[in-house]
Design a protein around this motif. Sequence first.
Motif, mmCIF file in Angstrom:
data_model
loop_
_atom_site.group_PDB
_atom_site.id
_atom_site.type_symbol
_atom_site.label_atom_id
_atom_site.label_comp_id
_atom_site.label_asym_id
_atom_site.label_seq_id
_atom_site.Cartn_x
_atom_site.Cartn_y
_atom_site.Cartn_z
ATOM 1 N N VAL A 162 -63.587 86.155 101.144
ATOM 2 C CA VAL A 162 -64.635 87.168 101.126
ATOM 3 C C VAL A 162 -64.797 87.644 99.691
ATOM 4 O O VAL A 162 -63.912 88.301 99.145
ATOM 5 C CB VAL A 162 -64.265 88.371 102.024
ATOM 6 N N GLY A 163 -65.920 87.284 99.073
ATOM 7 C CA GLY A 163 -66.221 87.763 97.735
ATOM 8 C C GLY A 163 -67.080 89.005 97.808
ATOM 9 O O GLY A 163 -67.541 89.398 98.881
ATOM 10 N N CYS A 164 -67.302 89.614 96.634
ATOM 11 C CA CYS A 164 -68.108 90.840 96.602
ATOM 12 C C CYS A 164 -69.575 90.555 96.903
ATOM 13 O O CYS A 164 -70.321 91.434 97.297
ATOM 14 C CB CYS A 164 -67.954 91.515 95.248
ATOM 15 N N GLY A 165 -69.989 89.310 96.671
ATOM 16 C CA GLY A 165 -71.375 88.934 96.948
ATOM 17 C C GLY A 165 -72.326 89.203 95.802
ATOM 18 O O GLY A 165 -73.502 88.852 95.878
ATOM 19 N N ALA A 166 -71.846 89.816 94.726
ATOM 20 C CA ALA A 166 -72.756 90.232 93.658
ATOM 21 C C ALA A 166 -72.360 89.765 92.266
ATOM 22 O O ALA A 166 -73.188 89.767 91.366
ATOM 23 C CB ALA A 166 -72.876 91.760 93.657
ATOM 24 N N CYS A 167 -71.122 89.364 92.060
ATOM 25 C CA CYS A 167 -70.701 88.993 90.703
ATOM 26 C C CYS A 167 -71.193 87.576 90.373
ATOM 27 O O CYS A 167 -71.705 86.854 91.232
ATOM 28 C CB CYS A 167 -69.180 89.094 90.563
ATOM 29 N N SER A 168 -71.016 87.165 89.122
ATOM 30 C CA SER A 168 -71.540 85.854 88.713
ATOM 31 C C SER A 168 -70.856 84.717 89.480
ATOM 32 O O SER A 168 -71.474 83.710 89.790
ATOM 33 C CB SER A 168 -71.372 85.670 87.206
ATOM 34 N N TRP A 169 -69.575 84.878 89.817
ATOM 35 C CA TRP A 169 -68.891 83.835 90.598
ATOM 36 C C TRP A 169 -69.485 83.742 91.991
ATOM 37 O O TRP A 169 -69.782 82.644 92.473
ATOM 38 C CB TRP A 169 -67.387 84.133 90.676
ATOM 39 N N CYS A 170 -69.639 84.885 92.634
ATOM 40 C CA CYS A 170 -70.185 84.882 93.999
ATOM 41 C C CYS A 170 -71.604 84.314 94.015
ATOM 42 O O CYS A 170 -71.962 83.541 94.903
ATOM 43 C CB CYS A 170 -70.178 86.294 94.575
ATOM 44 N N LEU A 171 -72.406 84.677 93.013
ATOM 45 C CA LEU A 171 -73.803 84.240 93.004
ATOM 46 C C LEU A 171 -73.930 82.734 92.808
ATOM 47 O O LEU A 171 -74.929 82.144 93.195
ATOM 48 C CB LEU A 171 -74.598 84.994 91.926
ATOM 49 N N PHE A 184 -63.212 82.707 93.073
ATOM 50 C CA PHE A 184 -62.876 83.277 91.764
ATOM 51 C C PHE A 184 -63.317 84.733 91.623
ATOM 52 O O PHE A 184 -63.145 85.333 90.557
ATOM 53 C CB PHE A 184 -63.508 82.448 90.643
ATOM 54 N N CYS A 185 -63.912 85.298 92.666
ATOM 55 C CA CYS A 185 -64.394 86.689 92.596
ATOM 56 C C CYS A 185 -63.227 87.623 92.310
ATOM 57 O O CYS A 185 -62.226 87.620 93.021
ATOM 58 C CB CYS A 185 -65.056 87.087 93.916
ATOM 59 N N PRO A 186 -63.345 88.456 91.262
ATOM 60 C CA PRO A 186 -62.245 89.373 90.960
ATOM 61 C C PRO A 186 -62.003 90.410 92.056
ATOM 62 O O PRO A 186 -60.915 90.967 92.150
ATOM 63 C CB PRO A 186 -62.661 90.032 89.640
#
Length: 136
Positions: free
Chosen positions: A90-99, A105-107
């Motif tokens: 589950v990534g944040c959905g908004a960072c450059s990795w998620c996008l 890799f989402c922090p």
Amino acid sequence: MRKVIWRGREVLEFVQDGEGPPAVTKPDEVRLRITAAGVCGTDVHIIQGKVRFVEPPLVLGHEFAGVVEECGPAVKRVRPGDRVKCDSVVGCGACSWCLRGATQFCPEGSEFGITRDGAWCEWLVAPERVDSRFSR
Ligand SMILES: [Zn+2]
Ligand SMILES: [Zn+2]
């Protein structure tokens, strides 16, 4: 809710806590009724205490499928009754990795059954974006 909690090396506890289905609290979340959850080699290694960054107590289960029961008001792609399988990350959905689809890799990321409670249980609440039917 019935669930299996890993308590530490070689200790799994079957729990029935009397709690009902967890509430959907964010607009982009869905509640799944878990219909299948895998047991893989990673789970065996976690249970044996061999995966250093996984800490008990934890509900394991990072490979799973379910039926959508409830959707928050911002959920667009799934609706109650849909059968879905999910990514465990589950990534944040908004960072450059998620996008770019690299949520691992989402922090701010977490993973069901690894760093947050997973799917060896009856219900799970997750952001709509972890439904992997639509992932790249
Ligand atoms: Zn696995
Ligand atoms: Zn992110």
